[in-house]
Design a protein around this motif. Structure first.
Motif, PDB file in Angstrom:
ATOM      1  N   ALA A   1      31.313  37.403 -43.286  1.00 59.12           N
ATOM      2  CA  ALA A   1      30.299  38.456 -43.168  1.00 59.12           C
ATOM      3  C   ALA A   1      29.532  38.625 -44.468  1.00 59.12           C
ATOM      4  CB  ALA A   1      30.964  39.781 -42.774  1.00 59.12           C
ATOM      5  N   VAL A   2      30.227  38.559 -45.592  1.00 60.95           N
ATOM      6  CA  VAL A   2      29.547  38.659 -46.896  1.00 60.95           C
ATOM      7  C   VAL A   2      28.593  37.483 -47.086  1.00 60.95           C
ATOM      8  CG1 VAL A   2      29.941  38.547 -49.396  1.00 60.95           C
ATOM      9  CG2 VAL A   2      31.315  40.068 -47.995  1.00 60.95           C
ATOM     10  N   ALA A   3      29.013  36.285 -46.693  1.00 61.02           N
ATOM     11  CA  ALA A   3      28.149  35.111 -46.835  1.00 61.02           C
ATOM     12  C   ALA A   3      26.905  35.242 -45.952  1.00 61.02           C
ATOM     13  CB  ALA A   3      28.924  33.847 -46.471  1.00 61.02           C
ATOM     14  N   VAL A   4      27.076  35.732 -44.728  1.00 57.54           N
ATOM     15  CA  VAL A   4      25.931  35.905 -43.827  1.00 57.54           C
ATOM     16  C   VAL A   4      24.974  36.945 -44.393  1.00 57.54           C
ATOM     17  CG1 VAL A   4      25.277  36.787 -41.539  1.00 57.54           C
ATOM     18  CG2 VAL A   4      27.095  35.100 -41.745  1.00 57.54           C
ATOM     19  N   MET A   5      25.523  38.040 -44.910  1.00 51.55           N
ATOM     20  CA  MET A   5      24.671  39.082 -45.500  1.00 51.55           C
ATOM     21  C   MET A   5      23.921  38.557 -46.721  1.00 51.55           C
ATOM     22  SD  MET A   5      24.734  41.707 -43.709  1.00 51.55           S
ATOM     23  CE  MET A   5      25.631  42.181 -42.264  1.00 51.55           C
ATOM     24  N   ALA A   6      24.586  37.734 -47.528  1.00 47.38           N
ATOM     25  CA  ALA A   6      23.915  37.158 -48.700  1.00 47.38           C
ATOM     26  C   ALA A   6      22.756  36.261 -48.273  1.00 47.38           C
ATOM     27  CB  ALA A   6      24.918  36.377 -49.550  1.00 47.38           C
ATOM     28  N   VAL A   7      22.967  35.452 -47.229  1.00 51.14           N
ATOM     29  CA  VAL A   7      21.887  34.583 -46.738  1.00 51.14           C
ATOM     30  C   VAL A   7      20.742  35.433 -46.181  1.00 51.14           C
ATOM     31  CG1 VAL A   7      21.307  32.894 -44.939  1.00 51.14           C
ATOM     32  CG2 VAL A   7      23.359  32.592 -46.320  1.00 51.14           C
ATOM     33  N   LEU A   8      21.073  36.504 -45.436  1.00 52.14           N
ATOM     34  CA  LEU A   8      20.017  37.353 -44.886  1.00 52.14           C
ATOM     35  C   LEU A   8      19.235  38.069 -45.987  1.00 52.14           C
ATOM     36  CD1 LEU A   8      21.787  38.897 -41.760  1.00 52.14           C
ATOM     37  CD2 LEU A   8      20.045  37.119 -41.822  1.00 52.14           C
ATOM     38  N   ILE A   9      19.917  38.517 -47.024  1.00 53.51           N
ATOM     39  CA  ILE A   9      19.218  39.155 -48.142  1.00 53.51           C
ATOM     40  C   ILE A   9      18.316  38.145 -48.832  1.00 53.51           C
ATOM     41  CG2 ILE A   9      19.581  40.110 -50.462  1.00 53.51           C
ATOM     42  CD1 ILE A   9      21.950  41.632 -49.338  1.00 53.51           C
ATOM     43  N   LEU A  10      18.808  36.928 -48.996  1.00 49.43           N
ATOM     44  CA  LEU A  10      17.983  35.876 -49.601  1.00 49.43           C
ATOM     45  C   LEU A  10      16.741  35.615 -48.753  1.00 49.43           C
ATOM     46  CD1 LEU A  10      17.760  33.702 -51.825  1.00 49.43           C
ATOM     47  CD2 LEU A  10      18.975  32.175 -50.276  1.00 49.43           C
ATOM     48  N   MET A  11      16.908  35.581 -47.441  1.00 46.83           N
ATOM     49  CA  MET A  11      15.767  35.342 -46.556  1.00 46.83           C
ATOM     50  C   MET A  11      14.774  36.511 -46.636  1.00 46.83           C
ATOM     51  SD  MET A  11      16.426  32.409 -45.577  1.00 46.83           S
ATOM     52  CE  MET A  11      14.924  32.296 -44.682  1.00 46.83           C
ATOM     53  N   CYS A  12      15.285  37.723 -46.736  1.00 47.99           N
ATOM     54  CA  CYS A  12      14.391  38.884 -46.875  1.00 47.99           C
ATOM     55  C   CYS A  12      13.591  38.804 -48.163  1.00 47.99           C
ATOM     56  CB  CYS A  12      15.196  40.182 -46.822  1.00 47.99           C
ATOM     57  SG  CYS A  12      15.823  40.574 -45.172  1.00 47.99           S
ATOM     58  N   TYR A  13      14.234  38.371 -49.246  1.00 47.12           N
ATOM     59  CA  TYR A  13      13.506  38.227 -50.509  1.00 47.12           C
ATOM     60  C   TYR A  13      12.450  37.130 -50.408  1.00 47.12           C
ATOM     61  CZ  TYR A  13      16.393  41.439 -53.171  1.00 47.12           C
ATOM     62  OH  TYR A  13      17.012  42.556 -53.656  1.00 47.12           O
TER      63      TYR A  13
ATOM     64  N   GLY B   1      14.961  39.081 -31.649  1.00 47.60           N
ATOM     65  CA  GLY B   1      15.046  39.292 -33.097  1.00 47.60           C
ATOM     66  C   GLY B   1      16.007  38.310 -33.752  1.00 47.60           C
ATOM     67  N   ILE B   2      17.169  38.070 -33.103  1.00 47.77           N
ATOM     68  CA  ILE B   2      18.142  37.126 -33.657  1.00 47.77           C
ATOM     69  C   ILE B   2      17.566  35.711 -33.634  1.00 47.77           C
ATOM     70  CG2 ILE B   2      20.393  36.059 -33.244  1.00 47.77           C
ATOM     71  CD1 ILE B   2      21.421  38.779 -32.432  1.00 47.77           C
ATOM     72  N   ARG B   3      16.879  35.360 -32.543  1.00 47.44           N
ATOM     73  CA  ARG B   3      16.252  34.032 -32.468  1.00 47.44           C
ATOM     74  C   ARG B   3      15.215  33.852 -33.579  1.00 47.44           C
ATOM     75  NH1 ARG B   3      15.576  34.675 -26.257  1.00 47.44           N
ATOM     76  NH2 ARG B   3      17.595  33.921 -25.520  1.00 47.44           N
ATOM     77  N   GLU B   4      14.480  34.907 -33.835  1.00 47.02           N
ATOM     78  CA  GLU B   4      13.467  34.828 -34.894  1.00 47.02           C
ATOM     79  C   GLU B   4      14.117  34.636 -36.263  1.00 47.02           C
ATOM     80  OE1 GLU B   4      10.039  37.636 -36.901  1.00 47.02           O
ATOM     81  OE2 GLU B   4      10.752  38.096 -34.889  1.00 47.02           O
ATOM     82  N   ILE B   5      15.227  35.350 -36.534  1.00 42.60           N
ATOM     83  CA  ILE B   5      15.938  35.219 -37.815  1.00 42.60           C
ATOM     84  C   ILE B   5      16.508  33.820 -37.967  1.00 42.60           C
ATOM     85  CG2 ILE B   5      17.981  35.978 -39.084  1.00 42.60           C
ATOM     86  CD1 ILE B   5      17.428  38.795 -38.036  1.00 42.60           C
ATOM     87  N   VAL B   6      17.149  33.315 -36.901  1.00 39.28           N
ATOM     88  CA  VAL B   6      17.720  31.967 -36.954  1.00 39.28           C
ATOM     89  C   VAL B   6      16.613  30.934 -37.138  1.00 39.28           C
ATOM     90  CG1 VAL B   6      18.962  30.236 -35.598  1.00 39.28           C
ATOM     91  CG2 VAL B   6      19.801  32.577 -35.672  1.00 39.28           C
ATOM     92  N   GLY B   7      15.487  31.121 -36.465  1.00 37.96           N
ATOM     93  CA  GLY B   7      14.361  30.199 -36.627  1.00 37.96           C
ATOM     94  C   GLY B   7      13.832  30.216 -38.055  1.00 37.96           C
ATOM     95  N   ASN B   8      13.764  31.413 -38.668  1.00 43.90           N
ATOM     96  CA  ASN B   8      13.310  31.502 -40.058  1.00 43.90           C
ATOM     97  C   ASN B   8      14.289  30.836 -41.013  1.00 43.90           C
ATOM     98  OD1 ASN B   8      11.001  32.879 -39.364  1.00 43.90           O
ATOM     99  ND2 ASN B   8      11.882  34.904 -39.722  1.00 43.90           N
ATOM    100  N   VAL B   9      15.590  31.010 -40.756  1.00 43.00           N
ATOM    101  CA  VAL B   9      16.600  30.374 -41.616  1.00 43.00           C
ATOM    102  C   VAL B   9      16.523  28.856 -41.486  1.00 43.00           C
ATOM    103  CG1 VAL B   9      19.087  30.059 -41.922  1.00 43.00           C
ATOM    104  CG2 VAL B   9      18.164  32.351 -41.646  1.00 43.00           C
TER     105      VAL B   9
END
Length: 179
Positions: free
Chosen positions: A70-82, A167-175
């Protein structure tokens, strides 16, 4: 009197014997010689260190693995937000510079437009050939704007609702777009 004065005076050397035998130690009167006894050390017991028991390796907790994931996923999501914030910020700077350029171009075009069309010249030209005449007093209509007005705006349904899965599909597509 002289004898009395002599007797009363203090003589520090009166009771000392001047016989020196070469030793700094004082000799006792009874010829008793004191010898130091050897010092006895109390025997200390050796300190026994306790044996340290090593804990056996345990199993990895499923909760810990889920927590790290969960911490790793949150770190990746924060990186994507930045990353998205950085791209939006650069787009905003580009649009702001374009807006500034367009405002200056608008000002120059308005100045050229006002110079190109002189309303007095146009009015005199059109009224001279008879294609335009001044309105008569009966042709003038005055509009009363004292009453409040209302506007109805019809929506043509361009607004779309996104679901959680979209929304999840959009996040995964962005990653996946960055990797």
């Amino acid at each position: 009197m002289a004898d009395a004065a002599k007797r009363r005076s203090y003589d520090p050397y009166r009771n000392i014997s001047y016989a020196y035998d070469g030793s700094a130690a004082r000799v006792l009167e009874h010829d008793e010689v004191l010898r130091p006894e050897p010092r006895q050390h109390t025997r200390r017991q050796a300190i026994a260190r306790p044996r340290v028991r090593v804990r056996e390796a345990g199993q990895v907790s499923l909760f810990a693995v889920c927590g790290f994931a969960a911490v790793a996923v949150m770190a990746v999501l924060i990186l994507m937000c930045y990353v998205q914030l950085s791209s939006i910020s650069s787009d905003m700077v580009a649009l702001d510079s374009e807006l500034t350029r367009l405002k200056s171009e608008e000002a120059t075009l308005m100045a050229r437009y006002e110079l190109a069309y002189d309303l007095n010249t146009i009015e005199s030209t059109v009224t001279a050939d008879g294609s335009m005449i001044r309105p008569q007093p009966g042709q003038m209509i005055y509009v009363d704007l004292t009453e409040p007005d209302s506007v109805v705006v019809y929506d043509n349904g361009t607004e779309t609702e996104k679901s959680f899965l979209d929304g999840i599909r959009e996040i995964v597509g962005n990653v996946l777009a960055y990797f």
